[in-house]
Write a protein that holds these residues in place. Structure first.
Motif, PDB file in Angstrom:
ATOM      1  N   SER A   1       0.835  -1.196   0.000  1.00  0.00           N
ATOM      2  CA  SER A   1       0.000   0.000   0.000  1.00  0.00           C
ATOM      3  C   SER A   1       0.872   1.249   0.000  1.00  0.00           C
ATOM      4  CB  SER A   1      -0.907   0.017   1.234  1.00  0.00           C
ATOM      5  OG  SER A   1      -1.726  -1.115   1.259  1.00  0.00           O
ATOM      6  N   PHE A   2       1.945   1.185   0.773  1.00  0.00           N
ATOM      7  CA  PHE A   2       2.877   2.308   0.863  1.00  0.00           C
ATOM      8  C   PHE A   2       3.470   2.621  -0.501  1.00  0.00           C
ATOM      9  CE2 PHE A   2       7.398   3.510   1.510  1.00  0.00           C
ATOM     10  CZ  PHE A   2       7.178   4.791   1.982  1.00  0.00           C
TER      11      PHE A   2
ATOM     12  N   SER B   1      -0.858   1.798   5.405  1.00  0.00           N
ATOM     13  CA  SER B   1      -0.679   3.010   4.604  1.00  0.00           C
ATOM     14  C   SER B   1      -0.837   4.260   5.462  1.00  0.00           C
ATOM     15  CB  SER B   1      -1.654   3.022   3.427  1.00  0.00           C
ATOM     16  OG  SER B   1      -2.970   2.957   3.883  1.00  0.00           O
TER      17      SER B   1
ATOM     18  N   SER C   1       2.535   4.760   6.907  1.00  0.00           N
ATOM     19  CA  SER C   1       3.449   5.257   5.883  1.00  0.00           C
ATOM     20  C   SER C   1       3.181   6.723   5.567  1.00  0.00           C
ATOM     21  CB  SER C   1       3.304   4.433   4.604  1.00  0.00           C
ATOM     22  OG  SER C   1       3.310   3.072   4.910  1.00  0.00           O
ATOM     23  N   GLU C   2       1.883   7.049   5.416  1.00  0.00           N
ATOM     24  CA  GLU C   2       1.502   8.424   5.102  1.00  0.00           C
ATOM     25  C   GLU C   2       2.072   9.408   6.116  1.00  0.00           C
ATOM     26  OE1 GLU C   2      -2.764   9.103   5.056  1.00  0.00           O
ATOM     27  OE2 GLU C   2      -2.931   7.487   3.563  1.00  0.00           O
TER      28      GLU C   2
END
Lengths: 252, 282
Positions: free
Chosen positions: B219-220, B234, B237-238
């Motif tokens: 997803s990242f 994610s 990561s975001e």
């Protein structure tokens, strides 16, 4: 009278890559009459257990014929072989390992009954009878193999073997893993069942004294061949074969 | 003669108790993710830039992200994507791997060699690279990410199932079952599978965490769940870049991953103990 089991020219060759082939069972033949108890003795590695596996078709034959009650079973598979197992059952050397560790003893004993079309209630009742017949109590059906002793487990294994009332019982070192007193009890049990159910028994064993006590006739196996045959007392008192002499000397 | 039976000395039902506790926790987690739409205090996708990067407070228990979205709501909603896609993925690879492995172990011969060499090939291939390639061909998205990870993860299960099957194959009880007139399918289903499923289940339970992280990794890279869909990996990561200035921002998804992985791991251990009657008494 027709023999219950007739073995002709039975051979098993184990092939392995690189090394020469190993002949575990070398063209042996014998007959087993109804009601007879035939002993099969020999040292470890002589091919005794392989003979048991070949007769029950748990191992594929390299050559030869196995005739069970007049029917050649050496090329049967699937359903045909399963029907042959109604006439022939086996008791194994290691009682505890001969039961699925995740299932209760009653389940293992009743498996053949269920497979041959009995309903659940009938099976339960029959399993209880069998356990009593083999010197245990009905509540053993609810135990797991690791919860009972070796002797008790072997009794349960015998109950499983006689569940579908076979005509031939093969005992592959069935008493070897048990201590002497239990051994005696189990032998007595075999003797009793033999009379009650008119069983023919192929008794594979390395204990000559036991064979002398229990069997009508004995075969001596050495390096895959049958080297001597006869009545136990005669074979033990007057062995003709060189190997048999050594085997008997080593014990007496 | 009165036969007696050895009884386990230790408290009888502790494994069962553990199974019930962790089972309930895991079920609660799944129920939470099922009902996530109704559990959120705020709209997880509603941006409020005037309230961005807010510290945890009574209104926003885990604070807000850089767009002012409530973190708690996003974590709750994200559980659906994270937990369900992970469970689906693990279920697929466990089933496929076990079937292939049992077949190979039981059947042997040529087909075993062929399938095992194929599995070796997958084991030798770097997972993320393969996933990138799959995503390159099929396009990004959660489905393709699951497919890609499934394609490279089954060999581990096939290996375990195969070796376990081989170990069971020659045991006396299977020969006894054969003599009792059981066919191959019945023997596999009734005797082999229950005896080999323990280690496989434990592996798959322990894999839930890994797979959750790998899906998050994809997803990242933009190959898994796409923003603005909330997904724990994610989300971490975001917000990774903001970690130094607003450290609490990764706390919520991190905690969520930690707790769910923990619950599934403990459940895995307990299932193994329970599946084996020899340790059930302990």
């Amino acid at each position: 009278m027709q023999p219950i089991l007739k073995v002709e020219n039975l051979t098993k060759v184990f092939k392995s890559n690189g090394r020469p082939d190993f002949t575990a069972v070398d063209h042996i033949g014998f007959e087993l009459m109804p009601g007879e108890c035939l002993g099969l003795i020999g040292e470890s590695g002589s091919g005794k257990s392989t003979v048991a596996n070949l007769i029950t078709r748990l191992t594929d034959l390299s050559a030869g014929r196995v005739v069970l009650d007049g029917q050649d079973i050496s090329s049967l598979s699937g359903r045909g072989l399963r029907d042959a197992y109604r006439k022939m059952q086996m008791v194994f050397q290691t009682p505890t390992e001969s039961f699925d560790p995740r299932r209760r003893l009653g389940d293992g004993i009743g498996e053949s009954l269920r497979n041959f079309g009995n309903c659940r209630a009938e099976v339960k009742e029959r399993v209880a009878e069998l356990l009593v017949q083999c010197g245990l109590t009905p509540d053993f059906a609810e135990h797991y193999p690791h919860q009972v002793s070796g002797g008790q487990c072997q009794r349960a294994a015998i109950a499983r073997a006689i569940a579908i009332e076979p005509r031939l019982l093969i005992c592959d070192e069935a008493t070897s893993a048990l201590d002497v007193t239990i051994q005696k009890e189990v032998i007595q049990l075999f003797g009793r069942l033999r009379e009650q159910l008119h069983l023919s028994i192929l008794f594979i064993c390395h204990d000559i004294a036991l064979v002398q006590q229990f069997c009508d006739r004995v075969l001596v196996m050495y390096k895959g061949k049958i080297v001597e045959e006869g009545v136990p007392d005669e074979v033990i008192q007057a062995p003709r074969n060189e190997y048999t002499k050594r085997l008997i000397e080593s014990i007496l | 003669m009165t036969p007696t039976v050895r009884k386990p000395k230790i408290i009888k039902n502790s494994v069962r108790t553990r199974l019930i506790v962790f089972g309930i926790l895991a079920v609660l987690l799944v129920i939470c993710s099922l009902l996530s739409d109704h559990l959120t205090p705020y709209d997880p996708y509603l941006q409020d830039l005037s309230n961005a990067k807010a510290a945890p407070s009574q209104q926003h228990v885990f604070g807000t992200d850089r767009y002012g979205r409530d973190m708690l709501s996003r974590v709750i909603v994200g559980s659906r994507t994270s937990i369900f896609s992970t469970l689906l993925l693990v279920a697929i690879i466990t089933a496929v791997g076990t079937v292939i492995g049992v077949f190979c172990g039981w059947h042997g011969k040529k087909i075993d060699t062929v399938l095992m060499r194929i599995s070796d090939m997958f084991l030798a291939f770097p997972g993320l690279v393969f996933a990138l390639a799959v995503a390159g061909v099929l396009g990004g998205g959660l489905h393709n990410a699951i497919f890609a990870l499934a394609a490279i993860s089954w060999p581990k299960y096939a290996r375990i199932a195969r070796s376990q099957t081989l170990a069971q194959k020659e045991t006396p009880y299977l020969r006894a079952a054969r003599l009792s007139g059981s066919g191959t399918v019945k023997m596999l289903a009734k005797h082999v599978l229950p005896n080999i499923i323990g280690p496989i289940l434990v592996t798959s339970m322990l894999d839930i965490g890994t797979m959750m992280m790998e899906l998050a990794g994809l997803s990242f890279l933009g190959l898994g769940a796409k923003p603005p869909i909330a997904e724990w990996g994610s989300m971490m990561s975001e917000n990774r870049a903001l970690f130094t200035t607003v450290p609490w921002i990764t706390l919520a998804p991190g905690l969520a991953i930690f707790i769910s992985v923990m619950i599934f791991n403990l459940l895995g251990d307990t299932v193994r103990d329970y599946a084996d009657p020899r340790t059930r008494g302990r």
